[in-house]
Design a protein around this motif. Structure first.
Motif, PDB file in Angstrom:
ATOM      1  N   SER A  20      -5.990 -41.112   3.513  1.00 53.43           N
ATOM      2  CA  SER A  20      -6.526 -41.724   4.732  1.00 53.43           C
ATOM      3  C   SER A  20      -5.666 -42.890   5.178  1.00 53.43           C
ATOM      4  O   SER A  20      -5.350 -43.034   6.374  1.00 53.43           O
TER       5      SER A  20
ATOM      6  N   SER B  37      -3.446 -42.854   8.577  1.00 52.82           N
ATOM      7  CA  SER B  37      -3.747 -43.908   9.552  1.00 52.82           C
ATOM      8  C   SER B  37      -2.493 -44.679   9.914  1.00 52.82           C
ATOM      9  O   SER B  37      -2.240 -44.987  11.089  1.00 52.82           O
TER      10      SER B  37
ATOM     11  N   ARG C 282      -8.553 -41.332  -0.481  1.00 49.03           N
ATOM     12  CA  ARG C 282      -8.481 -42.632   0.182  1.00 49.03           C
ATOM     13  C   ARG C 282      -7.031 -43.027   0.483  1.00 49.03           C
ATOM     14  O   ARG C 282      -6.734 -43.590   1.542  1.00 49.03           O
TER      15      ARG C 282
ATOM     16  N   GLU D  90     -12.892 -40.655   7.480  1.00 54.18           N
ATOM     17  CA  GLU D  90     -13.005 -40.253   6.072  1.00 54.18           C
ATOM     18  C   GLU D  90     -14.486 -40.248   5.680  1.00 54.18           C
ATOM     19  O   GLU D  90     -15.215 -41.194   5.961  1.00 54.18           O
TER      20      GLU D  90
ATOM     21  N   VAL E  58      -8.215 -41.573  11.914  1.00 52.17           N
ATOM     22  CA  VAL E  58      -8.768 -40.953  10.703  1.00 52.17           C
ATOM     23  C   VAL E  58     -10.243 -41.289  10.532  1.00 52.17           C
ATOM     24  O   VAL E  58     -10.654 -42.454  10.618  1.00 52.17           O
TER      25      VAL E  58
END
Length: 215
Positions: free
Chosen positions: A174, A178, A171, A186, A184
């Motif tokens: 990501s 971004s 996370r 995910e 992105v």
């Protein structure tokens, strides 16, 4: 087939010949694997207009310790491996393939390497794909990367219980990618483990199909 693009690494190839390919994908294998182990993915992606290039890490390992270790623990291996990815990208560009036609795809340790290379060398790639992967370095490592991914499509797929890749790192990756301008997507898969599932294959196939079809 193998090509030598540097003194220390060999690169296995499959797929379309480069003179006929509409795009190229650099495939980065996981820890302890062979470059050719990534060719099974190339087969199931079903993209005949793509040339695939899979570098072989010396001893099957891109860097010796966990991707979560202090960065200096994995040196000089990490810098050498990142440089080899750069060599492969530059070689393809020298063959007149535009950077926006070159995708980076890695699984596990190779996926971490692909994401870290893209973050440290942020430009507009054809795609950046990390399967069971995250950015390299310990918790709270500085993420002050320069450059811009300029709307590069990025896909991150991983399990919520992967024993090697903490979901929090996926996370974080990501968010960082971004912020660098990546588009992105995910996907966190409950209970999957350290593997690749059918949805990930479908996601990547769609990305590569769009890459080949792009004008």
């Amino acid at each position: 087939m193998e090509r030598n693009m540097s003194k220390n690494y060999s690169i296995a190839t499959t797929g379309a010949s480069l003179d006929k390919a509409k795009a190229a994908v650099i495939l980065l294998h996981g820890r302890g694997a062979a470059a050719e182990s990534m060719f099974g993915l190339a087969d199931i992606f079903e993209q005949p207009d793509i040339a695939y290039f899979a570098p072989q890490a010396p001893g099957g390992t891109w860097y010796p310790y966990s991707f979560l270790a202090a960065l200096d623990r994995n040196e000089p291996h990490l810098s050498s491996s990142l440089a080899e990815v750069g060599n492969a990208v530059s070689w393809l560009q020298d063959k007149k393939l535009d950077l926006a036609r070159i995708a980076l795809l890695g699984f596990s340790q190779g996926g971490c390497l692909a994401l870290e290379f893209a973050a440290r060398n942020a430009r507009r790639y054809g795609a950046v794909i990390g399967l069971s992967a995250g950015l390299i370095g310990p918790d709270r490592a500085p993420r002050d990367y320069a450059g811009s991914l300029a709307d590069t499509p990025v896909f991150l797929g991983s399990s919520d219980i992967d024993p090697h890749i903490p979901v929090e790192r996926v996370r974080e990756s990501s968010r960082v990618l971004s912020a660098l301008g990546g588009q992105v997507v995910e996907r966190i898969y409950p209970g999957m483990g350290h593997e690749i599932n059918d949805d990930e294959v479908d996601q990547v196939r769609a990305l590569l199909s769009a890459l080949v079809a792009a004008p």
